[in-house]
Structures are given as structure tokens and as C-alpha cells.
Design an enzyme around this catalytic site. Structure first.
Site, PDB file in Angstrom:
ATOM      1  N   HIS A   1      16.563   3.426 -56.780  1.00  0.00           N
ATOM      2  CA  HIS A   1      16.480   2.082 -56.216  1.00  0.00           C
ATOM      3  C   HIS A   1      17.859   1.435 -56.190  1.00  0.00           C
ATOM      4  O   HIS A   1      18.699   1.720 -57.045  1.00  0.00           O
ATOM      5  CB  HIS A   1      15.497   1.228 -57.026  1.00  0.00           C
ATOM      6  N   PHE A   2      18.072   0.546 -55.228  1.00  0.00           N
ATOM      7  CA  PHE A   2      19.417  -0.014 -55.090  1.00  0.00           C
ATOM      8  C   PHE A   2      19.405  -1.311 -54.299  1.00  0.00           C
ATOM      9  O   PHE A   2      18.434  -1.662 -53.615  1.00  0.00           O
ATOM     10  CB  PHE A   2      20.341   0.990 -54.386  1.00  0.00           C
TER      11      PHE A   2
ATOM     12  N   PRO B   1      17.984   5.532 -45.332  1.00  0.00           N
ATOM     13  CA  PRO B   1      19.284   5.429 -45.991  1.00  0.00           C
ATOM     14  C   PRO B   1      19.846   6.783 -46.384  1.00  0.00           C
ATOM     15  O   PRO B   1      19.099   7.724 -46.655  1.00  0.00           O
ATOM     16  CB  PRO B   1      18.964   4.595 -47.231  1.00  0.00           C
TER      17      PRO B   1
ATOM     18  N   SER C   1      22.983   8.531 -49.039  1.00  0.00           N
ATOM     19  CA  SER C   1      23.389   8.309 -50.425  1.00  0.00           C
ATOM     20  C   SER C   1      24.387   7.161 -50.493  1.00  0.00           C
ATOM     21  O   SER C   1      24.766   6.580 -49.472  1.00  0.00           O
ATOM     22  CB  SER C   1      24.033   9.580 -50.979  1.00  0.00           C
ATOM     23  N   MET C   2      24.869   6.859 -51.713  1.00  0.00           N
ATOM     24  CA  MET C   2      25.857   5.789 -51.891  1.00  0.00           C
ATOM     25  C   MET C   2      27.153   6.067 -51.141  1.00  0.00           C
ATOM     26  O   MET C   2      27.914   5.144 -50.860  1.00  0.00           O
ATOM     27  CB  MET C   2      26.174   5.593 -53.373  1.00  0.00           C
TER      28      MET C   2
ATOM     29  N   HIS D   1      12.160   8.936 -45.632  1.00  0.00           N
ATOM     30  CA  HIS D   1      12.535   7.649 -46.235  1.00  0.00           C
ATOM     31  C   HIS D   1      13.978   7.661 -46.717  1.00  0.00           C
ATOM     32  O   HIS D   1      14.459   6.686 -47.281  1.00  0.00           O
ATOM     33  CB  HIS D   1      11.589   7.298 -47.378  1.00  0.00           C
TER      34      HIS D   1
END
Length: 475
Positions: free
Chosen positions: A230-231, A376, A378-379, A400
Site C-alpha cells: 500500500h502507498f 501502477p 513499482s516505486m 491491478h
């Protein structure tokens, strides 16, 4: 088995797990060699990793039956497919309308994504980033937030959704709610996913959050991110791929964006656990229990579960909206008046009654024709805003995210034993837990490019805009 292999080697590896597999382009068809009626399809380019454990879990999921008539109509998986506990992430299961599997989405009911855009120039954002981060670190990571609610508002939320919650909180001008633009947040509920407007029932939600003997409540789970993947991430619109559709959604090149990924927290755990336990308890006496450990509910109990599930789903909607409101108020504090309009909010862990049956999506996003959704990376990777195309073969669904390629345990091991493990894509993670930077590093995830491309080629989605990461908050 988690690396790219030839089709022949893949088939041989899966055969050792009693799985027959054959590939046609980006589609992998799998079938149990022990039960010829248990089969599934996985949309997965051969460049992406695959674990036999995930395939075994998917076929166990696909093979579910209930003595009272519940059955699976179709099972498939999206390119972010990887093992779960016990249901694989990225899986989609369609059952008849009288049958549900609470374990399919477990405790994190209506985990999902929310996207807002921010009209602050990138240069100005970067110039004031340190001040903004210091403020948000307290709100998002250090429990400095002040989010009081009333028992009546929580009951309204569980039963009737986010719109009812905002209306019930209008006269509570304390903490976060002292500065909310209620006209704006109420108007934004029209952009929620359609399922957000299905009635729940407060009877199934925690009584402690609805105790009328209490005045204001301060729920420790509300407006919190949760752990794991989660982010709350700041991004910028690096490329518009469908100018007309982006304009309709209020998205422009170069805009800042805020993407939030969170779910139903303790409420989802409370409701999900009770219904998973009940599914097991309601299994007919004298009938052999399923080897998979997965239990379903039939008839009136299936309908009752969906009502309880929607109570938790409403809480997840409020959770994401309140996280955004924490950020919106800090953005206004640093940059002046900003509306930060909502682009979309979509679930990816939910059971929905649709035309073909009850569609169980575990780490898969509804992708009905014309419906905006988020995938999304990754970071350290790009994220995408897309439109669904309503592909029936994949139950109008899409991935997702990119999906894990390396487990958290393996990432932790690599950080200690592999000198090159840190030499990955650049990212900035704001967290109080160093393990988050390790477990959730970009190298833990599949590359987003093939994940998106395969779904575009198959006709599941159409890209609208690409968003590139600036900084990510993880709890």
C-alpha cells in the site's frame, strides 16, 4: 520456477505439479491432469516470470464446488499473476449468482486505487518538497492526524456509502473536518466506481465504531495506508496517450498527480474473517471438506455475504478519500488554494454481481467498457491511467499492478547477500520502516511495460496517460 523459460520447459515443469499447459501467444492455458474439468487461462507474456505455486492455487480456486449447487463458470488471471495466501493475486473467478467464496478476497476488502491531479508546477513542487514531506510524514506515518468521526456517520457509511458519510459529518467541524470542502467531496462521489453505491448494512460492521453512547470517535484505522504494497505516491503526467479522453478526465501533460493505494483495514479484517469462518462452519455435515481449504457460501448466505462485504467496501472508500483529504489540506497549506480533483477510484479486491455471475477479483481491477482504471508500477516505474474495454473472455477485468516477481523474504535475503541488489531503478521512499525500501524495491516487481502491452494487445484496456513517480510514502 520464477524465471523465463521455453514453452517446452514450462510445460514440463508444470507437469510435475499435475498441470497440463499449452501456450498460444501471450495466453497460457492450464488444466489439472487430475480433473479434466478444472482449467483456467492466464494472460502472461513468456518474458514474465511464473511460479508453479500460483498456477496450482488458481486451479484449486477454479475447481471449487459446493454440495448445494455452487460452481465455477470461469477462471482466469491477469499478467500481475503471482502466489497469494491462499488465493493467487491477479486471479478472476466467475461463479453462478448463488455462490460466493469469501476467501477469494479475504480480509482486505475493496483494496483499491484513487487518483487525483494537482495544478502545481513540478519545479515549484520540488522547491517546497521538504516542507510538504515533513508535514505529511506526521499525518501518514506518525499518527499525527486528527480524524474524528461520529457513531451516526459511521453507521451511515457502512449502510449507504461515502456520500452518506460526508452528509453526516457536515456539522462536525473538528480536526480534519474543520477544513473540508464538503461540496467538493460530495460531488466527487459521482466519480466513484459503480459498486461504491451498492447498499451495505451496518449490522455487519464493528459495534465499537457505532456506539451511540460515545461522542466523537478516533478510529485508529481510518485514514491510514496499511502495510505491504500500500502507498501514497506523488507522480507527474509524463505522457498523454489519448488526448481526448484525458481532457474528459481533467488530465493534462506535466500535471502533478496523487495516487493512493489502500483498503478497508481493520474493518475489512473484522468482516472478512467472520465470513471466512462462517463459510467453513456452514459446510454441510457429513460432506468431505475441500482439500484446498477454500469454502464457499450458497443461496441466501451468498447474498448476505455480499451485503456485509459492501459495508467493508464503503469503509475502504472513506479510508482512501480521507487519506487524500489529509494530503489535500497539506497541499493547500504549502501551495495555496488547490482543488485537487478526483480522476477515478477503483477497487481490485472485491466480489461483484455482474451479468455473467458473481465475479471474484483478487488483485484484479474491473475493466468494463469506458470505465477508467489504474495500473501502477513499482516505486521506480511508471503507472498508467487507462480505459477498460469490457473484454468478456477476461470477465471485463485487468491487472491491478505489475505484480510481484520476488517474494518479500527473498528480497530481504538479497539485501544482505547480493551486493548488486540495491543497484536498481531510482526511487524515493518516505517510510519509518527500512524493510519497506527493501521488500518493496522496484526489483521485487515485474516490469510494467510487458504487463501493460500484453493487455493492450489482447484488448482488455486502452491507455490514456502515463504517470511517472516522484516520491512514495509507505507505512
Amino acid at each position: 520456477m520464477s524465471t523465463t523459460v521455453s514453452a517446452k520447459r514450462l510445460a514440463k515443469a508444470l507437469a510435475s505439479h499435475n498441470i497440463f499447459a499449452e501456450r498460444e501467444g501471450n495466453i497460457l492455458r492450464v488444466q489439472s491432469t487430475l480433473r479434466s474439468d478444472v482449467r483456467a487461462e492466464i494472460l502472461l507474456p513468456d518474458s514474465l516470470p511464473l511460479e508453479a505455486k500460483a498456477v496450482s492455487q488458481l486451479l484449486a480456486f477454479a475447481g471449487m464446488r459446493h454440495p448445494h449447487g455452487g460452481h465455477v463458470c470461469r477462471a482466469c488471471a491477469t499478467p500481475d499473476f503471482h502466489p497469494g495466501a491462499p488465493v493467487p493475486v491477479g486471479s478472476i473467478l466467475v461463479t453462478n449468482h448463488d455462490f460466493v467464496v469469501p476467501e477469494s478476497i479475504g480480509r482486505d476488502i475493496n483494496c483499491g486505487m484513487r487518483l487525483h491531479v494537482i495544478d502545481v508546477p513540478l519545479e515549484r513542487f520540488l522547491a517546497h518538497k521538504e516542507r510538504l514531506v515533513a508535514l505529511l510524514k506526521g499525518d501518514l506515518l506518525e499518527a499525527a492526524r486528527n480524524v474524528p468521526t461520529t457513531p451516526a456517520a459511521m453507521t451511515a457509511l457502512f449502510s449507504d456509502g461515502l456520500g452518506a458519510f460526508w452528509r453526516a459529518m457536515r456539522n462536525t467541524r473538528e480536526g480534519l473536518f474543520a477544513h473540508i470542502d464538503f461540496a467538493q467531496v460530495e460531488a466527487e462521489t459521482t466519480r466513484l466506481f459503480a459498486a461504491s453505491h451498492i447498499a451495505g448494512n451496518a449490522h455487519y460492521a464493528p459495534e465499537a465504531l457505532q456506539d451511540t453512547r460515545r461522542g466523537l470517535l478516533r478510529d485508529p484505522g481510518l485514514a491510514t495506508l496499511g502495510a505491504g504494497n500500500h502507498f501514497c505516491e506523488f507522480q507527474y503526467v509524463s505522457q498523454v496517450l489519448d488526448r481526448h479522453r484525458a481532457f474528459e478526465l481533467g488530465v493534462r501533460p506535466g500535471q502533478l498527480a496523487l495516487m493512493v493505494h489502500s483498503g478497508s483495514r481493520d474493518v475489512g479484517s473484522y468482516i472478512g474473517t467472520r465470513w471466512m469462518d462462517r463459510a467453513k462452519a456452514e459446510w454441510p455435515t457429513g460432506v468431505k471438506h475441500p482439500e484446498s481449504g477454500l469454502y464457499g457460501l450458497c443461496g441466501p448466505l451468498a447474498a448476505e455475504y455480499l451485503t456485509a462485504m459492501h459495508a467493508a467496501a464503503h469503509y475502504a472508500d472513506a479510508n482512501r478519500a480521507l487519506i487524500v483529504e489529509l494530503v489535500r489540506q497539506r497541499i493547500r497549506q504549502v501551495f495555496g488554494d488547490q482543488s485537487m480533483p478526483l480522476v477515478c477510484d477503483v477497487p481490485h479486491s472485491i466480489v461483484l454481481s455482474e451479468a455473467g455471475g458473481n465475479v471474484h477479483r483478487k488483485g484484479a481491477t474491473p475493466a468494463h467498457a469506458g470505465q477508467p482504471l489504474l495500473i501502477p508500477g513499482s516505486m521506480g516505474d511508471d503507472s498508467y491511467l487507462l480505459d477498460g474495454l469490457g473484454h468478456e473472455r477476461w470477465a471485463s477485468s485487468a491487472s491491478h499492478g505489475a505484480g510481484r516477481a520476488v517474494s518479500r523474504m527473498e528480497m530481504a535475503w538479497k539485501s544482505k547477500h547480493d551486493a548488486d541488489a540495491g543497484a536498481q531503478r531510482q526511487f524515493e521512499c518516505i517510510t519509518l520502516r527500512e524493510e519497506r525500501r527493501i521488500e518493496e524495491a522496484p526489483g521485487a516487481y515485474k516490469p510494467i511495460g510487458p504487463v501493460i502491452e500484453s493487455q493492450v494487445e489482447e484488448g482488455l484496456v486502452r491507455p490514456i496517460a502515463k504517470l511517472s513517480p516522484l516520491l512514495t510514502f509507505k507505512a
